[in-house]
Structure formats: structure tokens, C-alpha cells
Design a protein around this motif. Structure first.
Motif, PDB file in Angstrom:
ATOM      1  N   ASP A  20       0.827  -1.203   0.000  1.00  0.00           N
ATOM      2  CA  ASP A  20       0.000   0.000   0.000  1.00  0.00           C
ATOM      3  C   ASP A  20       0.864   1.256   0.000  1.00  0.00           C
ATOM      4  N   TYR A  21       1.921   1.259   0.813  1.00  0.00           N
ATOM      5  CA  TYR A  21       2.837   2.401   0.862  1.00  0.00           C
ATOM      6  C   TYR A  21       3.497   2.618  -0.505  1.00  0.00           C
ATOM      7  N   LEU A  22       4.017   1.554  -1.107  1.00  0.00           N
ATOM      8  CA  LEU A  22       4.675   1.679  -2.405  1.00  0.00           C
ATOM      9  C   LEU A  22       3.699   2.108  -3.488  1.00  0.00           C
ATOM     10  N   SER A  23       2.475   1.616  -3.419  1.00  0.00           N
ATOM     11  CA  SER A  23       1.450   2.023  -4.381  1.00  0.00           C
ATOM     12  C   SER A  23       1.139   3.512  -4.246  1.00  0.00           C
ATOM     13  N   ASN A  24       0.991   3.987  -3.008  1.00  0.00           N
ATOM     14  CA  ASN A  24       0.746   5.415  -2.789  1.00  0.00           C
ATOM     15  C   ASN A  24       1.923   6.257  -3.250  1.00  0.00           C
ATOM     16  N   LEU A  25       3.143   5.795  -2.969  1.00  0.00           N
ATOM     17  CA  LEU A  25       4.331   6.518  -3.390  1.00  0.00           C
ATOM     18  C   LEU A  25       4.403   6.612  -4.915  1.00  0.00           C
ATOM     19  N   GLU A  26       4.123   5.514  -5.589  1.00  0.00           N
ATOM     20  CA  GLU A  26       4.155   5.505  -7.059  1.00  0.00           C
ATOM     21  C   GLU A  26       3.056   6.396  -7.635  1.00  0.00           C
ATOM     22  N   ASN A  59       4.407  24.399  -9.091  1.00  0.00           N
ATOM     23  CA  ASN A  59       3.886  23.067  -8.779  1.00  0.00           C
ATOM     24  C   ASN A  59       2.442  23.015  -9.274  1.00  0.00           C
ATOM     25  N   THR A  60       2.182  22.183 -10.270  1.00  0.00           N
ATOM     26  CA  THR A  60       0.842  22.091 -10.845  1.00  0.00           C
ATOM     27  C   THR A  60       0.096  20.824 -10.430  1.00  0.00           C
ATOM     28  N   CYS A  61       0.633  20.070  -9.469  1.00  0.00           N
ATOM     29  CA  CYS A  61      -0.070  18.861  -9.022  1.00  0.00           C
ATOM     30  C   CYS A  61      -0.755  19.125  -7.687  1.00  0.00           C
ATOM     31  N   SER A  62      -1.443  18.121  -7.167  1.00  0.00           N
ATOM     32  CA  SER A  62      -2.256  18.311  -5.961  1.00  0.00           C
ATOM     33  C   SER A  62      -1.522  17.950  -4.666  1.00  0.00           C
ATOM     34  N   SER A  63      -0.242  17.632  -4.740  1.00  0.00           N
ATOM     35  CA  SER A  63       0.522  17.332  -3.522  1.00  0.00           C
ATOM     36  C   SER A  63       1.790  18.178  -3.499  1.00  0.00           C
ATOM     37  N   SER A  64       2.378  18.276  -2.329  1.00  0.00           N
ATOM     38  CA  SER A  64       3.612  19.053  -2.185  1.00  0.00           C
ATOM     39  C   SER A  64       4.761  18.348  -2.894  1.00  0.00           C
ATOM     40  N   ILE A  65       5.668  19.158  -3.429  1.00  0.00           N
ATOM     41  CA  ILE A  65       6.850  18.637  -4.107  1.00  0.00           C
ATOM     42  C   ILE A  65       8.071  19.217  -3.426  1.00  0.00           C
ATOM     43  N   LYS A  66       9.034  18.328  -3.158  1.00  0.00           N
ATOM     44  CA  LYS A  66      10.297  18.778  -2.574  1.00  0.00           C
ATOM     45  C   LYS A  66      11.391  18.584  -3.616  1.00  0.00           C
ATOM     46  N   ILE A  67      11.981  19.688  -4.059  1.00  0.00           N
ATOM     47  CA  ILE A  67      13.090  19.636  -5.013  1.00  0.00           C
ATOM     48  C   ILE A  67      14.356  19.408  -4.202  1.00  0.00           C
ATOM     49  N   THR A  68      14.993  18.263  -4.412  1.00  0.00           N
ATOM     50  CA  THR A  68      16.157  17.897  -3.606  1.00  0.00           C
ATOM     51  C   THR A  68      17.480  18.183  -4.290  1.00  0.00           C
ATOM     52  N   GLN A  69      17.466  18.263  -5.616  1.00  0.00           N
ATOM     53  CA  GLN A  69      18.722  18.488  -6.305  1.00  0.00           C
ATOM     54  C   GLN A  69      18.469  19.127  -7.660  1.00  0.00           C
ATOM     55  N   ILE A  70      19.406  19.966  -8.065  1.00  0.00           N
ATOM     56  CA  ILE A  70      19.370  20.562  -9.400  1.00  0.00           C
ATOM     57  C   ILE A  70      20.743  20.321 -10.011  1.00  0.00           C
ATOM     58  N   VAL A  71      20.738  19.728 -11.192  1.00  0.00           N
ATOM     59  CA  VAL A  71      21.985  19.409 -11.893  1.00  0.00           C
ATOM     60  C   VAL A  71      21.980  20.156 -13.213  1.00  0.00           C
ATOM     61  N   VAL A  72      23.074  20.853 -13.516  1.00  0.00           N
ATOM     62  CA  VAL A  72      23.187  21.619 -14.749  1.00  0.00           C
ATOM     63  C   VAL A  72      24.382  21.118 -15.540  1.00  0.00           C
ATOM     64  N   HIS A  73      24.107  20.728 -16.780  1.00  0.00           N
ATOM     65  CA  HIS A  73      25.190  20.377 -17.702  1.00  0.00           C
ATOM     66  C   HIS A  73      25.317  21.538 -18.678  1.00  0.00           C
ATOM     67  N   ASN A  74      26.348  22.349 -18.493  1.00  0.00           N
ATOM     68  CA  ASN A  74      26.610  23.485 -19.374  1.00  0.00           C
ATOM     69  C   ASN A  74      27.378  22.958 -20.573  1.00  0.00           C
ATOM     70  N   LYS A  75      26.701  22.883 -21.727  1.00  0.00           N
ATOM     71  CA  LYS A  75      27.322  22.307 -22.919  1.00  0.00           C
ATOM     72  C   LYS A  75      28.345  23.251 -23.529  1.00  0.00           C
ATOM     73  N   THR A  76      28.225  24.539 -23.252  1.00  0.00           N
ATOM     74  CA  THR A  76      29.180  25.500 -23.793  1.00  0.00           C
ATOM     75  C   THR A  76      30.556  25.299 -23.174  1.00  0.00           C
ATOM     76  N   SER A  77      30.601  25.194 -21.862  1.00  0.00           N
ATOM     77  CA  SER A  77      31.893  25.000 -21.185  1.00  0.00           C
ATOM     78  C   SER A  77      32.155  23.530 -20.871  1.00  0.00           C
ATOM     79  N   ASN A  78      31.217  22.652 -21.219  1.00  0.00           N
ATOM     80  CA  ASN A  78      31.295  21.218 -20.953  1.00  0.00           C
ATOM     81  C   ASN A  78      31.577  20.937 -19.471  1.00  0.00           C
TER      82      ASN A  78
END
Length: 159
Positions: free
Chosen positions: A48-54, A78-97
Motif C-alpha cells: 500500500d505504501y509503495l502504491s501510494n508513493l508511485e 507546482n501544478t499537481c495536488s501534492s507538495s513537491i520537494k526539489i532535492t537536487q538541481i543538476v546543470v550540464h553546461n554544454k558550452t563550457s562542458n
């Protein structure tokens, strides 16, 4: 005086041993049933927990809007009906690689967005809006990754 038969003495001992074995069998059977019921209950709770998480993970939705400015600035909603926690942001700068994880100076990670909430002018450092080509990946606590592709100051793709 009459003599007692040795068979009667053994019959009494076998009755006692039989009764003890019967009680042990009942206790063992009851214990096995209790253990199986507890394990099944634990399995149902886990499923039940995994189903709710999914379900929550699949309903996560963020909307990105390019905001003017240098470095790149985004409005994240946030356009969904539950809270969202952004834990990480990763940037790949292709100009400077180069690959940068959590390139934020003035805001802290994690960012929690309640339903309908917007993080305005979220700046991503070291990416010039006019010349840079970059892929930005925003990762949530439920494991979703939202991707934004920026080339020459224009947002080409957003998931």
C-alpha cells in the motif's frame, strides 16, 4: 490383594504424553498462524505504501517558465495536488562542458513547493542567457527528474 497390570500403568503415561503433544501441536499451530498473519499484514502495508508513493510520483508535475535576466532565471510552478520537494538541481553546461550540482548561491536546497505555489526568478548561476547551451535537471524527493534544455537563451524543451 489384587495385582495391578503393567499395561494400565503404561496407558496412563501414554495418555499424559499424548495430551502434552496435543497441547504443543495446538500452540505451534497457533504461533504459525499468528506469524503468517503478521507477515501478511506487513506485506499489505508495504504494498500500500509503495502504491501510494508511485501514485504520488506519477502525479508530480512542475511547470517551468523562462524569466528574463542574466544568468538564466526560471519560474517553477507546482501544478499537481501534492507538495513537491526539489532535492537536487543538476546543470550540464554544454558550452563550457561542465557539470554543476546545486548551482544556487542565494537559495537553499531542498525547495518545497505546495500545490499551486511558484518559485519566482530562480536563478541558475554561471549560465549566460545569450550564449550558453545547457541541460538543467530538477530532481524531486520522489525520484522524478524534470529536464529543461536551453540553447542561446531560448528554452527549447521542458518536460
Amino acid at each position: 490383594m489384587a495385582m495391578r497390570s503393567p499395561l494400565k500403568d503404561k496407558k496412563g503415561i501414554t495418555n499424559v504424553i499424548g495430551a502434552i503433544l496435543f497441547v504443543l501441536a495446538i500452540v505451534a499451530l497457533t504461533s504459525i498462524i499468528a506469524i503468517v498473519a503478521a507477515e501478511y499484514s506487513s506485506y499489505v502495508r508495504s504494498a500500500d505504501y509503495l502504491s501510494n508513493l508511485e501514485r504520488e510520483r506519477s502525479s508530480e508535475s512542475l511547470y517551468f517558465e523562462y524569466a528574463s535576466g542574466n544568468p538564466i532565471r526560471l519560474n517553477i510552478t507546482n501544478t499537481c495536488s501534492s507538495s513537491i520537494k526539489i532535492t537536487q538541481i543538476v546543470v550540464h553546461n554544454k558550452t563550457s562542458n561542465s557539470l554543476v550540482i546545486n548551482p544556487i548561491k542565494e537559495k537553499s536546497i531542498p525547495i518545497v513547493l505546495n500545490p499551486g505555489m511558484t518559485e519566482y526568478n530562480y536563478s541558475i548561476k554561471d549560465i549566460d542567457t545569450a550564449t550558453s547551451n545547457a541541460t538543467i535537471m530538477i530532481i524531486t524527493s520522489r525520484g522524478n527528474a524534470f529536464i529543461i534544455v536551453v540553447e542561446g537563451g531560448k528554452v527549447l524543451f521542458r518536460s
